[in-house]
Design an enzyme around this catalytic site. Structure first.
Site, PDB file in Angstrom:
ATOM      1  CB  SER A 120      -0.885   0.009   1.241  1.00 11.39           C
ATOM      2  OG  SER A 120      -1.533   1.253   1.402  1.00 11.39           O
ATOM      3  CE1 TYR A 153      -6.388   4.627  -1.402  1.00 16.25           C
ATOM      4  CE2 TYR A 153      -4.633   4.266   0.187  1.00 16.25           C
ATOM      5  CZ  TYR A 153      -5.914   4.008  -0.266  1.00 16.25           C
ATOM      6  OH  TYR A 153      -6.707   3.121   0.404  1.00 16.25           O
ATOM      7  CB  THR A 179      -6.887   2.710  -4.770  1.00 14.81           C
ATOM      8  OG1 THR A 179      -6.133   1.541  -4.473  1.00 14.81           O
ATOM      9  CG2 THR A 179      -8.206   2.665  -4.019  1.00 14.81           C
ATOM     10  CE  LYS A 246      -7.941  -2.833  -3.446  1.00 11.46           C
ATOM     11  NZ  LYS A 246      -8.544  -1.815  -2.604  1.00 11.46           N
ATOM     12  CG  HIS A 270     -11.577   0.708  -0.139  1.00 17.87           C
ATOM     13  ND1 HIS A 270     -10.812   1.426  -1.030  1.00 17.87           N
ATOM     14  CD2 HIS A 270     -10.853   0.685   0.998  1.00 17.87           C
ATOM     15  CE1 HIS A 270      -9.678   1.823  -0.447  1.00 17.87           C
ATOM     16  NE2 HIS A 270      -9.688   1.385   0.779  1.00 17.87           N
ATOM     17  NE  ARG A 305     -12.669 -12.224   6.406  1.00 16.40           N
ATOM     18  CZ  ARG A 305     -12.475 -11.226   5.538  1.00 16.40           C
ATOM     19  NH1 ARG A 305     -11.993 -11.472   4.328  1.00 16.40           N
ATOM     20  NH2 ARG A 305     -12.736  -9.983   5.879  1.00 16.40           N
ATOM     21  N   GLY A 324      -7.696  -9.375   2.466  1.00 19.41           N
ATOM     22  CA  GLY A 324      -7.408  -8.146   3.198  1.00 19.41           C
ATOM     23  C   GLY A 324      -7.316  -8.339   4.697  1.00 19.41           C
TER      24      GLY A 324
END
Lengths: 375, 375, 375, 375
Positions: A120, A153, A179, A246, A270, A305, A324
């Protein structure tokens, strides 16, 4: 809940009763400061999108195929590189909130397991250090590093966005993930000492101010700075790396992004953190696939998951999924080994699910293996 | 719940953890007498309509539009007057139940934020005092007062209804909101000392009595006094102010009200307080819009708690929404600043939602931005 | 739940906070022995039918009609007799479980409120005494007694069934309600001292026995004794009183019952007490109405707790509804005045609902006033 | 939950308040070690399939037929042998986890009640001892033994599978149930001392190992050993006993299994223990019946807990159902008498349900007696 009790330190060995990502999630709360735990888990608004991200998977049933041959593999290729499975680590801000080693723990585990990782813009370790850690452990293990991508970003000034891209290129990142859905995200957690957006040191940060009776968001510098199609065009010119966009959910936007040069898309809301009421990516990916006609790979995040979730995403058209919040859970509970274990559990579940469906290869997995549960 | 513990006084400054209307609601219980809290929150019967008012919003998903331009505004115009956003304060009885300043706190906040307010026949401050407070604060702030409307419950005698209308006209109210759905509402709370329907001082109140074996409601003076089409016609003759009819849900009734001279409609089930089983306004507004063909503006109340709710109402045809119970929550927690903060939060959420949908102006918001969640 | 605490005696005056049938239900537990409370409340199996009986009403929304004229009445006529409203007291076994005055308290209240009552074969007071109490209080009040019907469980021997019918005729009962759905109902509560099926004194009772490896129910004397079409034919010959068949759910059976001489039908699943999985009467009454084409009145019981439930049943084709468990709740809480109050509350709610729907007469109430909630 | 409290021993007499299988389930937890209780109750993943197995039954409503004749029987015939009812005991591993007598208690009860039992490869008593116990008690009771079938898990080596089949034939088992859906089932409980897979003594067990970066399941010896169509063909050649294939859900697989020689099918998702997301057998059996056109009997397991469940399965095309977890509950609570009682309760409920539906014979039970509840 209890006042001044400190969170438990991460385990050095993985407890035997951790057998699913849900086990990690249950365990993680005790290893995190309460405000960090809430920050990780929360979603926007009434958390309808957050819960839809799970519910959409849970509504999908699986149709098995009995007694099929099971020689196959979960490997995939993206941008010319092999991934051991269609599972990647999603970009997350500030992983040192969960563990002192933060992103370094993640990249060591992902490298060891041949699993791609997206770092990130808001990583709490310098992007260069993360790439270096990946190369070091790959060298130790005598293997090639797993693919590393950089999530961008956009910054208020393009020169700062460009600096980030150039640093990522220089450090060996192999793709840029732009993003586009979080420019007006509500303010997050107050960062504790020692955790910061180190990649942005020295750059101005976008801020929101408003005066009573004045403008709030629309028509302000803040909304002007939100990513636009011109930004994608600029980025396309600015780098030769593959670009993933994204944060798209609809076919129309997806098709345009491809027209504008995106090399892949990450269908995402998100993690339910931005706008409550958005549908789940797994409910929309088929329409995105129809709109993009296989021109680019589609990835998906949000609510994954279990191995069966991965199977469902693939059957509906995803090439891969990103994980995530479970990173934060595994980090908090057991650091680097926790991440490795979490990835291994998910891959094992994925293979078991593919076996039960009689689909040992991704190519056999289609929507004919799915059914709506509970009619 | 605990016997003789007094409710907390309102805060003088707004606590930092109040960031949504839901936060105010959670906090409000501690600032209210238990019977007042229950009275504010309750709905008729099994509270199915009360919960539908929320559930109907929650079932609606939002479809984002990525990377759109975001120069726009939420301003609207009604009856020739500008409102800063499509959000108004709904008429509520007895606001001094929540705060000693009652309606005065509300009108000061709404004026400061250029937000329209509808004052109830059952206000606990004289309608003239409320108007005066609006003008005073507008003068202090050097701005025009925000629009003030008067909500009318018809009185058993028309002369008393007329007195109320004349007083509202004299005090500068700019529209009359005729409520047509609450004549036979069950009795409410026993008012504590110092809280009363001061506007009705000296007027007879409708009462319900029945003798065993005799008539109960139907065919009694009470049902005779319920608003009828002749009352709307009378009111249309009695005032030149715009008339809004509040409490309609169906297209047929809506069309007739417009035929009979209504200048706008408020689609409402009275916050689920009157008849349990009524559908939610947000589920019906499209059919009302079809029946009225854009001849008058449609407003809506019931269950609006978030910016995304406002977006959904607008996308389905509403020109604006009214906020009810959250006024009482914000009043109880923090008085006038609480109301101002509550309005600001909602407007900020509204703008963020419009930005995520790529619809920076109301005109761009249509049903194509909506989708049923959970299929 | 607490060991040897005795239940509270019934109140002599009705507490002010009892304003709905739900309030009585909540309050009743404290006035009943735990095993009696459980017996009253329970349903068969997993109680799916029990909860469907409520859920089916709750799924139905109501469409209001604004500003209509409200001169009307809830009166109905059945078998040439006037009922103050379309609400009757359903037959219940052993009402002395809830109150020492048992059925006498009920019949005094129903007579005072011009409300019909159906007395059970399993009443805990002799059917003659109940009729006598009705006449006595009617005389005291200077009015005609309300209609009294007798509910018949067929006895193993027809002569005993005939005795019951003859006693009911002699005591002035005006109709026979033949229950056809409970022959194989599971055993109920162990009766405490002083509570018994007094009408059946001296008659043999059906019993169920089985030996391992032998037959259980099918093909045994117990199943032979279950009501059959021949029993209805016999009863039709045996009495001139109107016959209602209670416990049908489907159109085919309903039409045949009318062909075989039934004068009215009670669409019922026995309050969810017999077979779990049966649908709710309110979900089926329209098909029953279609099958019987208005040849006989249709009544309905099961889950009626509010005035809006009555409105929904009427709109779907019922001529009247019967109230079951709430009798036990009201009896336990406040005896005869409780029953009277309960009936009055329900009638008031019914009139308020009819007013909101703009349907002051039953004839105006049709399925066009209904809508599925929550889509 | 409580640390070192031992579970209660089984009752020697059945408590009077045990009147349903649900009562046994509620009671069983206190009679089992916590880890055994969890192991019995748990399902795979998020237990969506586990709960669907119940929910699918609960969604199905029953349509009664009033006043029908009730002379009939629940007997069925399978492979030329009479079963007292369409209810059999499903194969379960390690029944000594629930009771020291384990499978012997079950077979004694099933024999006494003329109920078929399927013995698992993983039984905790030797398959020969179980068969001997059945014959012994049949002799004592002066009746023929009830049908005994042997459930086969294929072993890594065919010779060991063949040994098991030959031993079952020699001991008098009357059919082989080949389970095809559990090869890659997650590891189960750690067995306490004295409980083991005694039938497999001396045989190698399949194991799963994986090295980081290596293969996990697909393409390993473990997946090679999973049952394939060739295994069914081999088994068909290896024995003259009827073969049932257990663990199919879809019509296509079912039809092929019949083509390959299966004499009956057990539609099953392994009680929700293998792959989360599989639909319920009761939701799929109609399509299996269409695909197999009545060529072989269809059995079903998963979630059967009440007589109405059996009725629903039969109405949708099942010839019989198998009962799994309730065996463990009844064993733990009351051993052999518990099993007998449990079977008797279920049969009684089945007969009562058939009576209410007016279908005293299986042939009358069809999908016309079913309806979706809650629409």
């Amino acid at each position: 809940m209890v006042g001044d009790v400190s969170p438990q330190p991460p385990f050095s060995a993985i407890p035997a009763d951790l057998r699913t990502l849900a086990d990690y999630e249950r365990r993680a709360e005790a290893h995190l400061m309460p405000e960090v735990w809430r920050h990780i888990q929360e979603g926007a608004g009434r958390e309808i999108t957050l819960s839809e991200n799970r519910a959409a998977f849970d509504r999908i049933g699986l149709l098995p195929r009995a007694m099929a041959r099971l020689d196959g593999s979960t490997e995939i290729e993206l941008f010319g590189r092999r991934h051991a499975s269609p599972i990647l680590l999603a970009p997350l801000a500030y992983q040192r909130l969960a563990h002192p080693e933060g992103e370094l723990a993640c990249v060591r585990a992902s490298t060891a397991l041949d699993t791609g990782m997206v770092v990130s813009t808001l990583s709490s370790m310098p992007l260069e250090d993360i790439a270096a850690a990946a190369h070091a452990i790959a060298r130790d293990l005598g293997k090639a590093p797993a693919p590393l991508w950089f999530q961008l970003y956009l910054q208020p000034e393009r020169e700062h966005s460009l600096q980030l891209v150039r640093r990522a290129e220089a450090a060996g990142y192999e793709a840029i993930v732009l993003t586009v859905d979080a420019a007006l995200k509500p303010a997050g957690i107050r960062l504790p000492p020692g955790v910061d957006a180190v990649n942005l040191a020295g750059m101005p940060r976008p801020t929101q101010t408003s005066v009573p009776g004045g403008r709030i968001l629309l028509g302000t510098p803040l909304s002007d700075a939100a990513p636009g199609w011109d930004d994608l065009a600029w980025l396309r010119e600015a780098t030769r790396l593959p670009i993933l966009v994204k944060g798209l959910l609809l076919g129309e936007d997806a098709a345009r992004a491809v027209d504008e040069g995106a090399d892949a898309l990450i269908v995402s809301n998100h993690g339910g953190r931005v706008l409550d009421g958005l549908p789940s990516p797994v409910d929309l990916i088929q329409t995105v696939a129809e709109a993009t006609q296989g021109r680019v790979p589609l990835l998906l995040d949000g609510g994954v998951r279990m191995g069966t979730d991965v199977v469902k995403a693939l059957a509906l058209g995803a090439s891969a999924v990103l994980i995530g919040r479970p990173q934060m859970h595994a980090l908090a509970v057991a650091g680097m080994p926790g991440i490795a274990h979490m990835i291994h559990l998910l891959r094992t579940e994925l293979e078991a699910a593919m076996a039960q469906l009689g689909c040992p290869n991704r190519a056999l997995l289609g929507p004919d293996r799915l059914v709506a549960l509970g009619r």
